[in-house]
Design a protein around this motif. Structure first.
Motif, PDB file in Angstrom:
ATOM      1  N   ARG A   1       0.860  -1.280   0.057  1.00 19.74           N
ATOM      2  CA  ARG A   1       0.174   0.197  -0.002  1.00 19.74           C
ATOM      3  C   ARG A   1       0.943   1.257   0.028  1.00 19.74           C
ATOM      4  O   ARG A   1       0.660   2.263  -0.573  1.00 19.74           O
ATOM      5  N   LEU A   2       1.839   1.350   0.849  1.00 17.73           N
ATOM      6  CA  LEU A   2       3.026   2.664   0.990  1.00 17.73           C
ATOM      7  C   LEU A   2       3.409   2.626  -0.499  1.00 17.73           C
ATOM      8  O   LEU A   2       3.500   3.778  -1.230  1.00 17.73           O
ATOM      9  N   ARG A   3       3.794   1.573  -1.091  1.00 13.86           N
ATOM     10  CA  ARG A   3       4.566   1.772  -2.596  1.00 13.86           C
ATOM     11  C   ARG A   3       3.575   2.377  -3.500  1.00 13.86           C
ATOM     12  O   ARG A   3       3.902   3.100  -4.282  1.00 13.86           O
ATOM     13  N   GLU A   4       2.534   1.966  -3.340  1.00 14.50           N
ATOM     14  CA  GLU A   4       1.343   2.507  -4.292  1.00 14.50           C
ATOM     15  C   GLU A   4       1.201   3.905  -4.079  1.00 14.50           C
ATOM     16  O   GLU A   4       0.952   4.767  -4.810  1.00 14.50           O
ATOM     17  N   LEU A   5       0.921   4.250  -2.674  1.00  9.40           N
ATOM     18  CA  LEU A   5       0.757   5.658  -2.352  1.00  9.40           C
ATOM     19  C   LEU A   5       1.685   6.565  -2.876  1.00  9.40           C
ATOM     20  O   LEU A   5       1.614   7.492  -3.603  1.00  9.40           O
ATOM     21  N   ALA A   6       2.971   6.006  -2.637  1.00  3.94           N
ATOM     22  CA  ALA A   6       4.237   6.571  -3.063  1.00  3.94           C
ATOM     23  C   ALA A   6       4.503   7.331  -4.645  1.00  3.94           C
ATOM     24  O   ALA A   6       4.825   8.055  -4.818  1.00  3.94           O
ATOM     25  N   ARG A   7       4.068   6.021  -5.227  1.00  3.34           N
ATOM     26  CA  ARG A   7       4.181   6.243  -6.959  1.00  3.34           C
ATOM     27  C   ARG A   7       3.045   7.297  -7.117  1.00  3.34           C
ATOM     28  O   ARG A   7       3.414   8.265  -7.933  1.00  3.34           O
ATOM     29  N   GLN A   8       1.918   7.142  -6.686  1.00  2.00           N
ATOM     30  CA  GLN A   8       0.777   8.117  -6.871  1.00  2.00           C
ATOM     31  C   GLN A   8       1.144   9.833  -6.383  1.00  2.00           C
ATOM     32  O   GLN A   8       0.983  10.615  -6.920  1.00  2.00           O
ATOM     33  N   GLN A   9       1.534   9.671  -5.338  1.00  2.00           N
ATOM     34  CA  GLN A   9       2.031  10.848  -4.544  1.00  2.00           C
ATOM     35  C   GLN A   9       3.189  11.681  -5.286  1.00  2.00           C
ATOM     36  O   GLN A   9       2.923  12.789  -5.677  1.00  2.00           O
ATOM     37  N   ALA A  10       3.982  10.967  -5.606  1.00  2.00           N
ATOM     38  CA  ALA A  10       5.319  11.365  -6.733  1.00  2.00           C
ATOM     39  C   ALA A  10       4.786  12.055  -7.927  1.00  2.00           C
ATOM     40  O   ALA A  10       4.693  13.013  -8.391  1.00  2.00           O
TER      41      ALA A  10
END
Length: 267
Positions: free
Chosen positions: A241-250
């Motif tokens: 979940r954190l990886r998915e959010l990080a990609r979208q955040q960037a």
């Protein structure tokens, strides 16, 4: 030359906008990601809760991944702002089901509180133009560093390295200032910066200083949490979940910078 000249990047981001995947429409939901389970109304504490954006204000994505992790979830209660020093006690007393953030943990947590390190490096990482003469953190003495108000190091770089800190309202504003030459470096969480630098349009700003100290996010959870709430907390803060959010955040923050930059890069 204007910022983000790559047509494929522009078209790709515009497609994301059209699909409604950006945080503008679904705060904190990464593209293709499943929201955390509803649980039965779990309550998440974080160190800072962003103020609601004023009507008509520019969309700005928070720099804090834990805020994004907690902004979604059917039936989830609003985030609660709780300082790190009070987090363990608040969880132990049942005021919070979980708390996520930078937690020093010098003292053992209260009985009934589980402590886990999450898969997110919040260590301070600096990025700069590739033609910079800054090679070490000590080189920031007397140099300007752009930071966001919701970052984790305001005040620290000036005290530790003698840097001149310029604080901006958001990560997008701080990174835009870097791109147009208003500062010598920008600093944010290491794992966010690595995602940002994956975009080819940021290669000109890929000089970097690796974190001068390690810092991971910590999750505090009540031991007596109900099974549905415990599942919701675990899913919301899982490595995937954190990886998915990080990609979208960037992607979101890069797009916010792209929309606002109207002057040529500083050469």
């Amino acid at each position: 030359m204007k910022d983000f000249p790559n047509p494929s990047f522009r078209s790709g981001l515009l497609a994301v906008l059209a699909a409604g995947a950006l945080i503008i429409f679904r705060p904190g939901v990464a593209a293709g990601a499943q929201p955390p389970a509803a649980g039965d109304g779990w309550v998440l504490g974080v160190a800072e809760v962003p103020a609601p954006q004023a009507p008509g204000a520019r969309v700005r994505t928070t720099a804090r991944i834990e805020v994004l992790a907690g902004q979604v979830g059917q039936g989830a209660a609003p985030l609660q702002a709780v300082a790190a020093e009070q987090a363990a006690q608040q969880v132990a007393e049942g005021a919070l089901d979980a708390w996520v953030g930078v937690w020093a943990g010098e003292d053992a947590p209260a009985p009934g509180v589980r402590v886990s390190r999450l898969a997110w490096s919040a260590g301070p990482m600096a990025i700069m133009r590739t033609d910079t003469d800054i090679r070490a953190w000590s080189d920031l003495s007397g140099r300007t560093v752009c930071l966001s108000a919701d970052g984790r190091v305001p005040g620290e770089l000036s005290a530790r390295f003698g840097a001149i800190e310029q604080i901006y309202a958001s990560a997008a504003d701080a990174l835009l200032a870097l791109r147009i030459g208003q500062c010598d470096a920008a600093v944010q969480d290491e794992d966010f910066m690595k995602q940002l630098l994956a975009f080819p349009e940021w290669r000109k700003f890929s000089a970097q200083l690796t974190p001068y100290r390690s810092q991971a996010l910590t999750r505090l959870v009540r031991d007596d949490l109900s099974a549905p709430r415990d599942a919701a907390v675990r899913q919301a803060t899982s490595p995937q979940r954190l990886r998915e959010l990080a990609r979208q955040q960037a992607r979101d923050i890069a797009f916010e910078v792209y929309l606002d930059q109207t002057v040529p890069d500083c050469h």
